[in-house]
Design a protein around this motif. Structure first.
Motif, PDB file in Angstrom:
ATOM      1  N   SER A   1      25.185 -54.448 -19.072  1.00 28.26           N
ATOM      2  CA  SER A   1      25.968 -53.332 -19.595  1.00 28.26           C
ATOM      3  C   SER A   1      25.691 -52.076 -18.785  1.00 28.26           C
ATOM      4  CB  SER A   1      25.608 -53.070 -21.061  1.00 28.26           C
ATOM      5  OG  SER A   1      24.257 -52.618 -21.159  1.00 28.26           O
ATOM      6  N   GLN A   2      26.477 -51.039 -19.023  1.00 29.07           N
ATOM      7  CA  GLN A   2      26.206 -49.750 -18.408  1.00 29.07           C
ATOM      8  C   GLN A   2      24.875 -49.201 -18.899  1.00 29.07           C
ATOM      9  OE1 GLN A   2      29.398 -46.809 -18.319  1.00 29.07           O
ATOM     10  NE2 GLN A   2      27.917 -45.148 -18.616  1.00 29.07           N
ATOM     11  N   VAL A   3      24.544 -49.505 -20.141  1.00 26.33           N
ATOM     12  CA  VAL A   3      23.257 -49.069 -20.694  1.00 26.33           C
ATOM     13  C   VAL A   3      22.108 -49.641 -19.872  1.00 26.33           C
ATOM     14  CG1 VAL A   3      21.709 -49.226 -22.692  1.00 26.33           C
ATOM     15  CG2 VAL A   3      24.139 -48.720 -23.029  1.00 26.33           C
ATOM     16  N   ASP A   4      22.224 -50.919 -19.485  1.00 26.17           N
ATOM     17  CA  ASP A   4      21.172 -51.544 -18.664  1.00 26.17           C
ATOM     18  C   ASP A   4      21.008 -50.807 -17.336  1.00 26.17           C
ATOM     19  OD1 ASP A   4      20.756 -53.435 -20.593  1.00 26.17           O
ATOM     20  OD2 ASP A   4      21.838 -55.044 -19.556  1.00 26.17           O
TER      21      ASP A   4
ATOM     22  N   GLU B   1      21.872 -47.655 -16.625  1.00 32.07           N
ATOM     23  CA  GLU B   1      21.336 -46.311 -16.820  1.00 32.07           C
ATOM     24  C   GLU B   1      19.866 -46.346 -17.237  1.00 32.07           C
ATOM     25  OE1 GLU B   1      23.652 -42.980 -17.989  1.00 32.07           O
ATOM     26  OE2 GLU B   1      25.313 -44.267 -18.624  1.00 32.07           O
ATOM     27  N   GLU B   2      19.481 -47.357 -17.987  1.00 31.28           N
ATOM     28  CA  GLU B   2      18.072 -47.458 -18.381  1.00 31.28           C
ATOM     29  C   GLU B   2      17.188 -47.674 -17.149  1.00 31.28           C
ATOM     30  OE1 GLU B   2      15.259 -49.868 -21.617  1.00 31.28           O
ATOM     31  OE2 GLU B   2      17.229 -50.690 -21.042  1.00 31.28           O
ATOM     32  N   PHE B   3      17.653 -48.511 -16.236  1.00 34.71           N
ATOM     33  CA  PHE B   3      16.891 -48.762 -15.012  1.00 34.71           C
ATOM     34  C   PHE B   3      16.832 -47.500 -14.154  1.00 34.71           C
ATOM     35  CE2 PHE B   3      16.739 -50.998 -10.687  1.00 34.71           C
ATOM     36  CZ  PHE B   3      15.364 -51.164 -10.738  1.00 34.71           C
ATOM     37  N   LEU B   4      17.970 -46.861 -13.958  1.00 34.43           N
ATOM     38  CA  LEU B   4      18.013 -45.644 -13.154  1.00 34.43           C
ATOM     39  C   LEU B   4      17.181 -44.532 -13.768  1.00 34.43           C
ATOM     40  CD1 LEU B   4      21.812 -45.665 -12.213  1.00 34.43           C
ATOM     41  CD2 LEU B   4      19.902 -46.012 -10.638  1.00 34.43           C
ATOM     42  N   ALA B   5      17.232 -44.414 -15.082  1.00 31.04           N
ATOM     43  CA  ALA B   5      16.445 -43.380 -15.760  1.00 31.04           C
ATOM     44  C   ALA B   5      14.953 -43.637 -15.595  1.00 31.04           C
ATOM     45  CB  ALA B   5      16.812 -43.329 -17.244  1.00 31.04           C
ATOM     46  N   GLY B   6      14.560 -44.917 -15.656  1.00 31.72           N
ATOM     47  CA  GLY B   6      13.158 -45.256 -15.448  1.00 31.72           C
ATOM     48  C   GLY B   6      12.700 -44.930 -14.039  1.00 31.72           C
ATOM     49  N   LEU B   7      13.555 -45.227 -13.049  1.00 29.78           N
ATOM     50  CA  LEU B   7      13.225 -44.891 -11.667  1.00 29.78           C
ATOM     51  C   LEU B   7      13.098 -43.376 -11.499  1.00 29.78           C
ATOM     52  CD1 LEU B   7      15.639 -47.321  -9.736  1.00 29.78           C
ATOM     53  CD2 LEU B   7      13.178 -47.610 -10.083  1.00 29.78           C
ATOM     54  N   ARG B   8      14.015 -42.632 -12.080  1.00 26.74           N
ATOM     55  CA  ARG B   8      13.959 -41.172 -11.954  1.00 26.74           C
ATOM     56  C   ARG B   8      12.689 -40.619 -12.587  1.00 26.74           C
ATOM     57  NH1 ARG B   8      18.700 -37.685 -14.650  1.00 26.74           N
ATOM     58  NH2 ARG B   8      17.730 -38.583 -16.522  1.00 26.74           N
TER      59      ARG B   8
END
Length: 288
Positions: free
Chosen positions: A82-85, A87-94
């Motif tokens: 999903s898009q949530v998946d 964004e969750e990955f990108l947010a964790g990287l950030r």
């Protein structure tokens, strides 16, 4: 190769000056072991495998940064549910300070597990740069892909390059590994003719067992066993032996022409052998 020859100099000062490595989320202990043999600042790609979870991927990227290297986390488009998946990955990287460089690939699943059918779909969302991504790597297939028509591959490549340019994102190309230099350099020339001018990292297998090399070659449809053995320089009669990319890199250096091929570097697929690969690179650069 003569250490003083022009081709040897190309290997030492150009192709291997800024090589990159690949690891999985499970390879953190191996990276720790190899840390003293890898030049500081080396780009290390962290794969996005189906048997690894979010925490493992984030932990691996964080370890790469902690050890003084540049993490390049992979985003596998068809593995995202999903898009949530995403964004969750990108947010964790950030949050970890590891989001600046990513590599976006379609991934192995034949059918998407969510809304993203390919790497281009992820890039076009604009989400990566919203979370701090400034550089996106994309994939190239000099010897084709066993499940994708060549025309589709070329269209995807030029579309991804155009999308990165439109979003003013830096990028590079990392190729699937091969064993034969001729089709690789021919593909690079065609890539330049297609207007793709980003740096290209030529995928090369690190030193590995012959049996393992043949298994991966079969999986990705890279030539026949006989042709691979002839070009790469190992014996099919000795499947328990090991082989390194010596012959391939020497041939690449001899055929490389910056005016036709542009900026080329080398990307090593380590198959978990991070220390073996980095030590091999150090020896090869010294000996030519």
């Amino acid at each position: 190769m003569n250490p003083g020859s022009p081709a040897s100099a190309v290997v030492r000062t150009s192709l291997l000056e800024d090589f990159s490595l690949e690891m999985t989320g499970k390879d953190v202990p191996k990276l720790e072991e190899a840390r003293d043999t890898i030049p500081p600042g080396t780009r290390i790609n962290v794969t996005f495998l189906g048997n690894e979870d979010l925490r493992m991927r984030l932990d691996a990227a964080r370890a790469v940064k902690r050890l003084g290297f540049v993490p390049v986390p992979h985003i596998s488009a068809r593995r995202l549910g999903s898009q949530v998946d995403l964004e969750e990955f990108l947010a964790g990287l950030r949050a970890d300070g590891t989001a600046e460089n990513v590599f976006v690939v379609g991934g192995d699943p034949a059918s998407p597990e969510g809304p993203y059918e390919d790497a281009l779909a992820v890039i076009r969302t604009g989400l990566p740069q919203r979370y701090g991504v400034r550089h996106i790597g994309i994939s190239g297939y000099p010897e084709g892909h066993p499940a994708i028509d060549d025309r589709v591959l070329w269209s995807a490549l030029t579309d991804k390059h155009a999308a990165l340019a439109a979003q003013r994102l830096a990028g590079d190309l990392i190729t699937q590994f091969g064993f034969d230099v001729d089709p690789v350099l021919a593909w690079v020339e065609e890539t330049r003719r297609q207007g793709v001018d980003v740096p290209i990292r030529i995928g090369v297998p690190g030193p590995a067992g012959v049996r393992r090399l043949m298994t991966y070659a079969t999986r990705f449809g890279v030539g026949t066993s006989a042709s691979i053995a002839k070009k790469y320089g190992f014996s099919l009669a000795n499947l328990m032996g090991t082989a390194g990319p010596d012959r391939f890199l020497r041939a690449l250096a001899q055929g490389y022409d910056a005016t036709r091929h542009g900026e080329l570097k080398v990307h090593f697929y380590t198959f978990g052998g991070l220390r073996a690969t980095s030590e091999w690179v150090a020896r090869f650069r010294k000996e030519g």
